[in-house]
Design a protein around this motif. Structure first.
Motif, mmCIF file in Angstrom:
data_model
loop_
_atom_site.group_PDB
_atom_site.id
_atom_site.type_symbol
_atom_site.label_atom_id
_atom_site.label_comp_id
_atom_site.label_asym_id
_atom_site.label_seq_id
_atom_site.Cartn_x
_atom_site.Cartn_y
_atom_site.Cartn_z
ATOM 1 N N PHE A 11 2.777 -1.931 10.835
ATOM 2 C CA PHE A 11 1.682 -1.726 9.876
ATOM 3 C C PHE A 11 1.652 -0.288 9.392
ATOM 4 O O PHE A 11 1.529 -0.024 8.188
ATOM 5 C CB PHE A 11 0.347 -2.095 10.520
ATOM 6 N N LEU A 14 4.689 0.358 7.042
ATOM 7 C CA LEU A 14 4.502 -0.261 5.724
ATOM 8 C C LEU A 14 3.435 0.475 4.922
ATOM 9 O O LEU A 14 3.597 0.733 3.728
ATOM 10 C CB LEU A 14 4.121 -1.733 5.874
ATOM 11 N N GLN A 15 2.332 0.805 5.567
ATOM 12 C CA GLN A 15 1.215 1.470 4.902
ATOM 13 C C GLN A 15 1.601 2.865 4.402
ATOM 14 O O GLN A 15 1.037 3.357 3.429
ATOM 15 C CB GLN A 15 0.022 1.558 5.861
ATOM 16 N N VAL A 20 1.664 1.425 -1.543
ATOM 17 C CA VAL A 20 1.161 0.289 -0.765
ATOM 18 C C VAL A 20 -0.363 0.369 -0.694
ATOM 19 O O VAL A 20 -0.932 1.367 -0.267
ATOM 20 C CB VAL A 20 1.776 0.241 0.653
ATOM 21 N N VAL A 23 -1.869 -4.271 3.780
ATOM 22 C CA VAL A 23 -0.977 -5.161 4.523
ATOM 23 C C VAL A 23 -1.844 -6.174 5.262
ATOM 24 O O VAL A 23 -2.881 -5.816 5.826
ATOM 25 C CB VAL A 23 -0.125 -4.368 5.543
ATOM 26 N N VAL A 97 2.316 -7.823 1.796
ATOM 27 C CA VAL A 97 2.176 -6.429 1.422
ATOM 28 C C VAL A 97 1.819 -6.398 -0.064
ATOM 29 O O VAL A 97 2.492 -7.012 -0.888
ATOM 30 C CB VAL A 97 3.479 -5.637 1.655
ATOM 31 N N GLN A 99 1.170 -3.895 -3.297
ATOM 32 C CA GLN A 99 1.396 -2.529 -3.731
ATOM 33 C C GLN A 99 1.187 -2.374 -5.222
ATOM 34 O O GLN A 99 1.173 -3.350 -5.966
ATOM 35 C CB GLN A 99 2.799 -2.063 -3.340
#
Length: 104
Positions: A11, A14-15, A20, A23, A97, A99
């Motif tokens: 997490f 990805l964040q 982004v 998530v 996800v 974005q």
């Protein structure tokens, strides 16, 4: 069993990517089990993405019964939604996800 530390690390990773917005991990029932969005947005994305993924998976199977849905990418003017479904015998999860595609 799920390694919570690995989930947290994923997490965070990805964040940290530019653009982004959030998530979510959604279960087979369309219920978010982990999220970085607020509750209202989480519920909305979880329900719609789960329904859409089921339909996409069905379409892939109808085209070729031996094929399997691996990844979905939906792009609009404002957002890009990437969905990585995980289908196991006993569990079904979607990693979502969201974005901003214009973020540079």
């Amino acid at each position: 069993m799920v390694d919570i530390a690995a989930v947290d690390e994923t997490f965070k990773r990805l964040q940290s990517h530019k653009g982004v917005l959030g998530v979510i991990v959604v279960n087979a029932d369309g219920i978010a089990i982990r999220t970085t969005f607020d509750n209202d947005l989480t519920v909305q994305y979880a329900a719609l993405v789960s329904h859409f993924t089921v339909k996409a998976r069905s379409a892939v199977r109808k085209l070729d019964a031996e094929n399997e849905l691996r990844f979905l990418r939906i792009r609009s003017k404002k957002h890009e939604i990437m969905i990585a479904p995980e289908f196991e015998k006993s569990n079904e999860y979607y990693l979502v996800v969201v974005q901003d595609p214009s973020a540079d």
